[in-house]
Design an enzyme around this catalytic site. Structure first.
Site, PDB file in Angstrom:
ATOM      1  N   LYS A  93      28.226 -69.383 -35.565  1.00 14.30           N
ATOM      2  CA  LYS A  93      27.492 -69.027 -36.781  1.00 14.30           C
ATOM      3  C   LYS A  93      28.211 -69.513 -38.045  1.00 14.30           C
ATOM      4  CE  LYS A  93      29.427 -64.329 -37.179  1.00 14.30           C
ATOM      5  NZ  LYS A  93      30.168 -64.543 -38.430  1.00 14.30           N
ATOM      6  N   ASP A  94      29.525 -69.775 -37.955  1.00 14.09           N
ATOM      7  CA  ASP A  94      30.290 -70.252 -39.104  1.00 14.09           C
ATOM      8  C   ASP A  94      30.276 -71.766 -39.237  1.00 14.09           C
ATOM      9  OD1 ASP A  94      31.068 -67.643 -39.768  1.00 14.09           O
ATOM     10  OD2 ASP A  94      32.871 -67.751 -38.527  1.00 14.09           O
ATOM     11  N   ARG A 144      21.473 -62.282 -45.269  1.00 15.32           N
ATOM     12  CA  ARG A 144      20.442 -62.189 -44.228  1.00 15.32           C
ATOM     13  C   ARG A 144      20.230 -60.735 -43.825  1.00 15.32           C
ATOM     14  NH1 ARG A 144      21.291 -61.113 -39.175  1.00 15.32           N
ATOM     15  NH2 ARG A 144      23.531 -61.508 -39.385  1.00 15.32           N
ATOM     16  N   ARG A 145      21.325 -60.038 -43.528  1.00  8.89           N
ATOM     17  CA  ARG A 145      21.210 -58.624 -43.178  1.00  8.89           C
ATOM     18  C   ARG A 145      20.687 -57.810 -44.354  1.00  8.89           C
ATOM     19  NH1 ARG A 145      27.179 -58.972 -40.522  1.00  8.89           N
ATOM     20  NH2 ARG A 145      26.584 -59.613 -38.414  1.00  8.89           N
ATOM     21  N   ARG A 162      34.063 -57.469 -47.604  1.00 12.73           N
ATOM     22  CA  ARG A 162      34.699 -58.682 -47.097  1.00 12.73           C
ATOM     23  C   ARG A 162      35.938 -58.313 -46.304  1.00 12.73           C
ATOM     24  NH1 ARG A 162      34.531 -63.475 -49.423  1.00 12.73           N
ATOM     25  NH2 ARG A 162      35.469 -64.058 -47.437  1.00 12.73           N
ATOM     26  N   ARG A 168      37.372 -54.382 -42.370  1.00 12.17           N
ATOM     27  CA  ARG A 168      36.087 -53.746 -42.663  1.00 12.17           C
ATOM     28  C   ARG A 168      36.002 -52.364 -42.015  1.00 12.17           C
ATOM     29  NH1 ARG A 168      31.595 -58.667 -42.606  1.00 12.17           N
ATOM     30  NH2 ARG A 168      33.031 -60.291 -43.258  1.00 12.17           N
ATOM     31  N   CYS A 255      24.808 -69.571 -45.312  1.00 10.16           N
ATOM     32  CA  CYS A 255      25.087 -68.133 -45.357  1.00 10.16           C
ATOM     33  C   CYS A 255      24.641 -67.516 -46.668  1.00 10.16           C
ATOM     34  CB  CYS A 255      26.564 -67.869 -45.118  1.00 10.16           C
ATOM     35  SG  CYS A 255      27.646 -68.488 -46.420  1.00 10.16           S
TER      36      CYS A 255
END
Length: 325
Positions: A93-94, A144-145, A162, A168, A255
């Site tokens: 995804k990155d 997106r979320r 972040r 987190r 992103c």
């Protein structure tokens, strides 16, 4: 994916240099790749080199403000282009959908659960995302979320978060948030699946392109490395992720744009669902396209064009303009 021949691996063995980010999750993933290759090729030596990327260093600015062009990959890619390392292990995804000249996606590994997961503060252990109280603060660094959750749960509050996964979780446990949204795959790979309070269904949150899979990037034409990587390639995951990446590439999103996907594979039939959402969650353009795995990338392109025709383009234009201002 390039085809390779066994004769490539009959050459004298050497040390293969793998480059990775320094985070605990990145190293877990990279060490898994190293160990799997070592089992298949005991005569080779696999050496891991680590480094920080821009995305690891800049933690006081939201991802949407600093862009996505190689945010977590460029420094790793530079080492391969210089010939200092042989391949890089990324969370797929990155990895941008357009790679630097001279580099290629060498293989995609079998996918972990690609879904998003809810992790809650202890005081909300009897709640779900749907039953969290009005104004509860949800931490996420993903637009997106954010866009999808704003659409379904407008009564909740959202705050950027972040840092690596451990950071987190610490911020959540210290009370800075009522809950946070993380990738289930990362929690599973770090043996923290007990922190998953709820898996978000695709009806609520379509996941990121490539989420849950590892993408291994290497130099174009490096037949020896491609031959090694072939043993890690997972055909069903590859078909799903190539469709997703083609969808994102055709929309030219990253992103900083709320684009989500979900792929379902039944036999040779692949169904790709995609969404483009406005930042406030008020507008969602969503649809699905189905086809054969042999046309995975075409499925992604068709879906992107379909969503554009159904109203996604004005949303994308607004977000891109806002990011540039």
């Amino acid at each position: 994916m390039a085809s390779t021949t066994p004769s490539v691996l009959s050459a004298p063995t050497r040390t293969v240099r793998i480059v990775s980010r320094k985070s605990q999750l990145a190293l877990i993933q990279t060490h898994w790749v190293r160990d799997e290759l070592q089992k298949h090729f005991p005569n080779f030596t696999f050496e891991v080199q680590t480094m920080e990327t821009q995305g690891d260093k800049v933690l006081d600015v939201s991802l949407s403000k600093i862009g996505d062009k190689g945010l977590f990959t460029q420094e790793l890619e530079d080492t391969m282009l210089r010939g200092d390392t042989d391949f890089a292990v990324h969370s797929l995804k990155d990895l941008p959908t357009r790679l630097p000249q001279g580099l290629m996606l060498g293989c995609i590994t079998e996918r972990e659960n690609p879904a998003d997961a809810l992790v809650v503060h202890e005081k909300h252990k009897d709640k779900t995302l749907a039953t969290l109280p009005e104004g509860a603060v949800i931490g996420t660094s993903s637009l997106r979320r954010l866009a999808q959750l704003r659409h379904h749960y407008p009564h909740l509050s959202f705050k950027d978060i972040r840092g690596n996964l451990n950071t987190r979780l610490r911020k959540l446990d210290e009370g800075g948030y009522d809950a946070i949204i993380l990738a289930a795959a990362g929690l599973n790979r770090m043996d923290m699946s007990d922190r998953i309070h709820e898996i978000l269904p695709s009806e609520i949150s379509l996941h990121a392109v490539g989420q849950g899979a590892l993408g291994i990037e290497c130099r174009e034409g490096d037949e020896e490395i491609l031959a090694l990587l072939k043993v890690l390639s997972h055909a069903p995951t590859t078909a799903r992720c190539l469709a997703e990446r083609a969808f994102l590439r055709e929309l030219e999103g990253g992103c900083q744009v709320p684009i989500g996907v979900n792929t379902v594979l039944e036999g040779d039939t692949l169904t790709l669902t995609g969404v483009v959402a406005s930042l406030d969650g008020q507008r969602l353009v969503k649809n699905a396209v189905q086809g054969s795995t042999s046309e995975a990338e075409d499925i992604g392109i068709r879906l992107a064009r379909q969503l554009r025709a159904e109203g996604a383009q004005p949303i994308l234009d607004e977000i891109i303009a806002a990011n540039r201002s």
